[in-house]
Design an enzyme around this catalytic site. Structure first.
Site, PDB file in Angstrom:
ATOM      1  N   HIS A 138       3.365   6.389  11.517  1.00  0.00           N
ATOM      2  CA  HIS A 138       4.628   5.661  11.656  1.00  0.00           C
ATOM      3  C   HIS A 138       5.782   6.598  12.024  1.00  0.00           C
ATOM      4  CE1 HIS A 138       4.107   1.451  10.816  1.00  0.00           C
ATOM      5  NE2 HIS A 138       3.685   1.585   9.576  1.00  0.00           N
ATOM      6  N   GLY A 178       0.814  -1.217   0.000  1.00  0.00           N
ATOM      7  CA  GLY A 178       0.000   0.000   0.000  1.00  0.00           C
ATOM      8  C   GLY A 178       0.844   1.261   0.000  1.00  0.00           C
ATOM      9  N   ALA A 179       1.784   1.335   0.936  1.00  0.00           N
ATOM     10  CA  ALA A 179       2.594   2.543   1.048  1.00  0.00           C
ATOM     11  C   ALA A 179       3.744   2.291   2.010  1.00  0.00           C
ATOM     12  CB  ALA A 179       1.750   3.714   1.548  1.00  0.00           C
ATOM     13  N   MET A 180       4.657   3.260   2.110  1.00  0.00           N
ATOM     14  CA  MET A 180       5.848   3.080   2.938  1.00  0.00           C
ATOM     15  C   MET A 180       6.205   4.375   3.657  1.00  0.00           C
ATOM     16  SD  MET A 180       8.099   1.052   4.021  1.00  0.00           S
ATOM     17  CE  MET A 180       9.250   1.632   5.243  1.00  0.00           C
ATOM     18  N   GLU A 181       6.511   4.220   4.944  1.00  0.00           N
ATOM     19  CA  GLU A 181       6.673   5.368   5.843  1.00  0.00           C
ATOM     20  C   GLU A 181       8.076   5.961   5.877  1.00  0.00           C
ATOM     21  OE1 GLU A 181       6.080   2.130   6.837  1.00  0.00           O
ATOM     22  OE2 GLU A 181       7.287   1.610   8.586  1.00  0.00           O
ATOM     23  N   ASN A 182       8.859   5.890   4.801  1.00  0.00           N
ATOM     24  CA  ASN A 182      10.216   6.453   4.788  1.00  0.00           C
ATOM     25  C   ASN A 182      10.234   7.843   5.429  1.00  0.00           C
ATOM     26  OD1 ASN A 182      10.776   4.287   2.809  1.00  0.00           O
ATOM     27  ND2 ASN A 182       9.486   5.587   1.544  1.00  0.00           N
ATOM     28  N   GLU A 242       3.700  -2.185  13.364  1.00  0.00           N
ATOM     29  CA  GLU A 242       2.531  -2.320  12.484  1.00  0.00           C
ATOM     30  C   GLU A 242       1.221  -2.509  13.252  1.00  0.00           C
ATOM     31  OE1 GLU A 242       2.668  -1.304   9.712  1.00  0.00           O
ATOM     32  OE2 GLU A 242       4.755  -1.493   9.088  1.00  0.00           O
ATOM     33  N   HIS A 296      -1.969   6.163   8.421  1.00  0.00           N
ATOM     34  CA  HIS A 296      -1.114   5.057   8.861  1.00  0.00           C
ATOM     35  C   HIS A 296       0.366   5.418   8.657  1.00  0.00           C
ATOM     36  CE1 HIS A 296      -0.143   0.706   9.439  1.00  0.00           C
ATOM     37  NE2 HIS A 296       0.870   1.011   8.633  1.00  0.00           N
ATOM     38  N   GLU A 297       0.705   5.828   7.455  1.00  0.00           N
ATOM     39  CA  GLU A 297       2.120   6.115   7.173  1.00  0.00           C
ATOM     40  C   GLU A 297       2.584   7.323   7.975  1.00  0.00           C
ATOM     41  OE1 GLU A 297       3.387   3.691   5.784  1.00  0.00           O
ATOM     42  OE2 GLU A 297       1.564   2.851   4.910  1.00  0.00           O
TER      43      GLU A 297
HETATM   44  N1  ARG Z   1       5.728  -0.517   6.422  1.00  0.00           N
HETATM   45  C1  ARG Z   1       4.823  -0.513   5.310  1.00  0.00           C
HETATM   46  C2  ARG Z   1       3.473  -0.206   5.889  1.00  0.00           C
HETATM   47  O1  ARG Z   1       2.864  -0.627   6.631  1.00  0.00           O
HETATM   48  C3  ARG Z   1       4.739  -1.772   4.558  1.00  0.00           C
HETATM   49  C4  ARG Z   1       5.980  -2.196   3.881  1.00  0.00           C
HETATM   50  C5  ARG Z   1       5.842  -3.543   3.326  1.00  0.00           C
HETATM   51  N2  ARG Z   1       6.991  -3.989   2.643  1.00  0.00           N
HETATM   52  C6  ARG Z   1       7.211  -5.265   2.332  1.00  0.00           C
HETATM   53  N3  ARG Z   1       8.277  -5.573   1.719  1.00  0.00           N
HETATM   54  N4  ARG Z   1       6.410  -6.215   2.642  1.00  0.00           N
HETATM   55  O2  ARG Z   1       2.829   0.555   5.947  1.00  0.00           O
HETATM   56 ZN    ZN Z   2       2.658   0.157   8.494  1.00  0.00          ZN
END
Ligand code: ARG
Ligand code: ZN
Length: 884
Positions: A300, A260-264, A319, A296-297
């Protein structure tokens, strides 16, 4: 190779600073990494070697403290590079070449359409450069991005330090992130992107620039994400006391994205499906998903980034907690009960099924082969339920004290779920020792409840027996600490609760609502001064992720459905009634009976009618109460899944309801089917959802006027929710008129939306989910359609995963043709994109729940996959565990 939690060791070296330089050229990118390393004072032995992670990298040069190393100084291993004779502290400079354009795994640095982007969690950073790619190695990053000016936007984490021009039509940008972070939070983006901009003033008065970057064609679909972001920032300040910490917060939308997305840090990267929204192209569910994922992101930033995970076994630390936080945020933004019903539905269909299958694992797994396989419903959704139970047990104020202590105590650290629970225990004074079993024991506990009313003594006794089925990691489970929120219903509503032998303060607050705490395998609670035999309302708000069994009569359920003060349990009672009605039809079907013209008992019809007429209810709740339990939920509940019986019985009950309540449904449909300016408020969403539930029933009557009304809704609606609802009904209509109209509508729809990829995905999905015969052939034909793209995860999910997960009647039909189709797709994706291939396996992993003929066929496909050469770790783990 299996990795075990018990083998955890602290890293031998740590990285003080990380200086990266990316030179992006067509076809290849040169990455220079300067690491300032020092021996970890906490390491048990003084290491003289350093093993770095690295995968798919071409090493160009490596030097240690300015001395160029030769092959005698290091050794390549599988996904690693080991340096010998490493001193106490040193600077390591590596120069590597990578090929983002050839990276189809969408992990590491890759190209998506017109841009370069990254996905590093969990272990993608090792595909960018040699590094200590583990979350307990946290470092301060400075990143220089250099590219041709045809990529005007160059982004990375933190604050922009400098940018400028270079020769050969190239330019650069230097970013610095002042917060130490693990490599999995690194991000880089280069592309020709447009953006919208806004700002947010934090509680302490700092101004933060907010930017959302998209391909120029999508600039008109960013507003909802921006509003959601600002709401999230405010909410986290108000509810958790968490303030944002950089001067800029950026979101980038990417079309090819595995999750879905990533919290960098400071640079969240999103699947376009979780950022872009506008009424004409996006359904209400889509809008809500954007709001939820943006939140959500963003959340994080504290629960994940400022405080991160020590190792990947701790994934639920960030998570589970963050899903709980985003669910509560959405509850506050919209309707709380509706959000809870949606969350529980997801949990009980998908997570309970996972807990009962071969991949079952505790929210803190003990071992894994490929960590990507553990981004699961269990770690996320059940993990969130564990946090919710903690919040229930501690109460609002103590829970907040606990999270404050957690953030304060561990800011800047990489910690464990033990640390989290310890902070909550310390802040509240509660003993959470037994509660921690939720972290180590998998499986869905079963709660058997019996009761006894003693009229003479005016006492009512509730007895709970808990048990938990065996799961792969554990045969015998110790009792869980389970909060059971409850009340007692009398003929005139909630009864006051006087618990015998209760602690004195137990009686004070709300007199009709209690949280009972189960800690033993069997436990009883006695209520006094109970003047009539009550109907118990148990597990209010779904206070624990368990399967509760209590023998309710239909009259009990009707009472709960119409009178319980807990909205969730009113809905739950409606589902129990629906289940019972479907089971009756199923029994008839399985005994060879005919279901055409199936009718329901009059009192059941009246119960549903009264819901439709209940003006006090939220319309969205009416819609959910009228929706029968899904086929997926019925399958989860079944010992052996009888696909046809479930499908046709559920359909028969729906048709019976449609016939019996036709006038009510027509009234509702007409009352809410008025063209209005589209809004995404809870009220507006509720009206659309109820109207479309009515439509879904009415279409089952095969009545020409109603089918034409549906087609008219398709043609004239100003929003995608109503368009898709109508299209779905036409596509699934059994009448030839409906089929003809569906064909035209599908052609019209593609014609109209072919340039909107996310809309085309909805078009693929509605066709793949069609329960009428011959759908597999249509799905196969769509694989060749220009609207499909076998490299794009969203398209794969829309077409292939929808067919295999949301269309049981077709997936399981035709002597295994569906299984074979899926296995073919997985084999093809195994090398191209292991994460997606592995996720597609889910329906096949459930093979033990089907009849023996289906079992044989499903198992044969798993074995065929297993026999493939060069299986990815991702696919290997799931297939081998499924066959074990
Ligand atoms: N941390 C991300 C999120 O919850 C998900 C990243 C998933 N990455 C993966 N390689 N499975 O929001
Ligand atoms: Zn997450």
């Amino acid at each position: 190779k299996t990795i075990y939690l018990k083998d955890y060791q602290v890293p031998d070296y740590l990285v003080k600073t990380t200086d990266l330089r990316f030179e992006i050229y067509d076809g290849e990118t040169i990455v220079s990494a300067m690491l300032d390393l020092y021996r970890n004072p906490a390491a048990t032995t003084a290491a003289t070697q350093l093993r770095l992670h690295g995968a798919d990298l071409e090493l160009i040069s490596i030097s240690l403290d300015d001395k160029v190393l030769t092959p005698a100084d290091y050794e390549f291993g599988e996904e690693s590079l080991t340096l010998f004779n490493t001193p106490e502290t040193f600077k390591l400079l590596t120069i590597t070449k990578i090929k983002p354009e050839a990276n189809t795994s969408l992990e590491g640095l890759y190209r998506s359409r017109t841009m370069y982007c990254t996905q590093c969690e969990a272990e993608g950073f090792r595909k960018i450069t040699y590094y200590l790619d583990r979350p307990d190695v946290m470092s301060e990053f400075t990143t220089t991005v250099v590219a041709d000016k045809k990529y005007p936007v160059l982004l990375s984490n933190g604050n922009l330090l400098e940018q400028g021009e270079l020769d050969n039509n190239r330019h650069y940008a230097i970013w610095h992130d002042p917060f130490k972070k693990p490599a999995y939070l690194f991000a880089l983006v280069a592309g020709d992107l447009a953006h919208i901009e806004d700002s947010f003033t934090t509680c302490s008065g700092r101004e933060v620039a907010l930017k959302i970057f998209v391909e120029p064609k999508d600039l008109d679909k960013c507003d909802h994400a921006m509003t959601s972001l600002k709401n999230s920032m405010r909410w986290d300040e108000e509810v958790y006391g968490r303030e944002y910490d950089l001067n800029i917060f950026m979101i980038v939308a990417v079309d090819d994205f595995n999750m879905g997305a990533m919290e960098n840090k400071g640079l969240n990267i999103f699947n376009t499906s979780c950022v872009l929204a506008k009424p004409e192209t996006t359904t209400d569910a889509g809008f809500q998903r954007v709001e939820g994922v943006v939140a959500h992101e963003y959340f994080h930033n504290w629960s994940g980034n400022r405080v991160t995970c020590r190792d990947w076994f701790q994934l639920s630390l960030k998570e589970g907690f963050t899903v709980y936080r985003d669910a509560e945020f959405s509850a506050d933004m919209g309707s709380r009960t509706v959000k809870r019903v949606e969350g529980v539905t997801l949990l009980r269909t998908l997570q309970f099924a996972e807990d009962a299958g071969p991949m079952a694992h505790p929210i803190r797994p003990e071992s894994y082969i490929e960590i990507s396989n553990f981004y699961t419903m269990t770690v996320y959704e059940k993990g969130a339920e564990i946090i919710r139970m903690l919040a229930t047990l501690l109460g609002k104020d103590n829970f907040r004290k606990g999270t404050d202590l957690y953030f304060d105590r561990h800011d800047g650290q990489a910690v464990t779920t033990e640390d989290f629970v310890a902070a909550l225990a310390d802040a509240s004074g509660r003993d959470l020792t037994q509660f921690k079993r939720w972290y180590s024991q998998a499986g869905t506990p079963r709660l058997e409840v019996t009761d006894h009313y003693d009229e003479d003594a005016q006492e009512y006794r509730l007895t709970f027996k808990q048990s938990c089925p065996a799961t792969p990691e554990c045969q015998h489970k110790l009792p869980f600490h389970i909060p059971v929120a409850m009340g007692l219903l009398g003929s005139a509503g909630d009864l006051p609760l006087y618990l015998k032998d209760a602690e004195p303060d137990f009686e004070t607050s709300d007199n009709t609502y209690k949280v009972l705490e189960l800690t033993q395998a069997e436990q009883s609670f006695v209520f006094q001064r109970v003047q009539e035999k009550p109907v118990p309302s148990l597990l209010r708000g779904f206070s624990a992720p368990v399967k509760l069994h209590y023998h309710y009569s239909r009259a009990d359920l009707v009472l709960l459905m119409s009178r319980d003060s807990d909205g969730f349990n009113r809905w739950e009672a409606s589902q129990q009634l629906g289940l019972a009605a479907i089971y009756t039809a199923m029994q008839h079907y399985q005994q060879g009976g005919d279901l055409s013209g199936w009718v329901l008992d009059a009192d059941l019809i009246e119960a549903y009618r009264s819901v439709l007429q209940d003006e006090s209810l939220d319309q969205a709740m009416v819609a959910y109460m009228l929706s029968l339990p899904s086929e997926a939920y019925l399958s989860e509940l079944a010992e052996v899944v009888d696909v046809e019986a479930i499908h046709y019985s559920r359909l028969a009950v729906r048709k019976a309801l449609a016939h019996a309540l036709r006038d009510e449904f027509v009234r509702i449909y007409n009352a809410y089917n008025h063209q209005q300016a589209y809004r995404v408020t809870a009220d507006a969403i509720a009206s659309r959802s109820l109207k479309n539930v009515a439509l879904a029933y009415l279409i089952l009557l095969n009545d020409e006027t109603l089918i034409r009304a549906c087609e008219q809704q398709y043609r004239t609606s100003n929003n995608m929710t109503d368009v898709m609802a109508a299209l779905t009904q036409l596509v699934n209509s059994e009448s030839s008129l409906g089929q003809g109209l569906a064909e035209n509508a599908l052609a019209d729809f593609y014609q109209r939306w072919q340039h909107e990829s996310l809309v085309v995905n909805q078009w693929l999905m509605v066709q793949a989910s069609c329960s009428l015969p011959n759908t597999l052939a249509k799905v196969k034909a769509l694989l060749e359609h220009p609207g499909f793209d076998g490299k794009n995860p969203n398209k794969i999910r829309a077409l292939i995963a929808s067919f295999c997960n949301s269309n049981a009647i077709n997936f399981h039909a035709n002597a295994g043709a569906g299984y074979q189709f899926l296995a073919d797709q997985i084999i093809q994706l195994n090398r191209q994109n292991p994460q997606i291939a592995s996720r597609l396996l889910t329906p096949l992993t459930k093979w033990k729940k089907y009849n023996s003929q289906q079992q044989t066929l499903m198992k044969a496909e798993l074995e065929r996959i297993m026999a493939e050469p060069q299986l990815s770790k991702d696919v290997f783990e799931v297939v081998s565990k499924s066959l074990a």
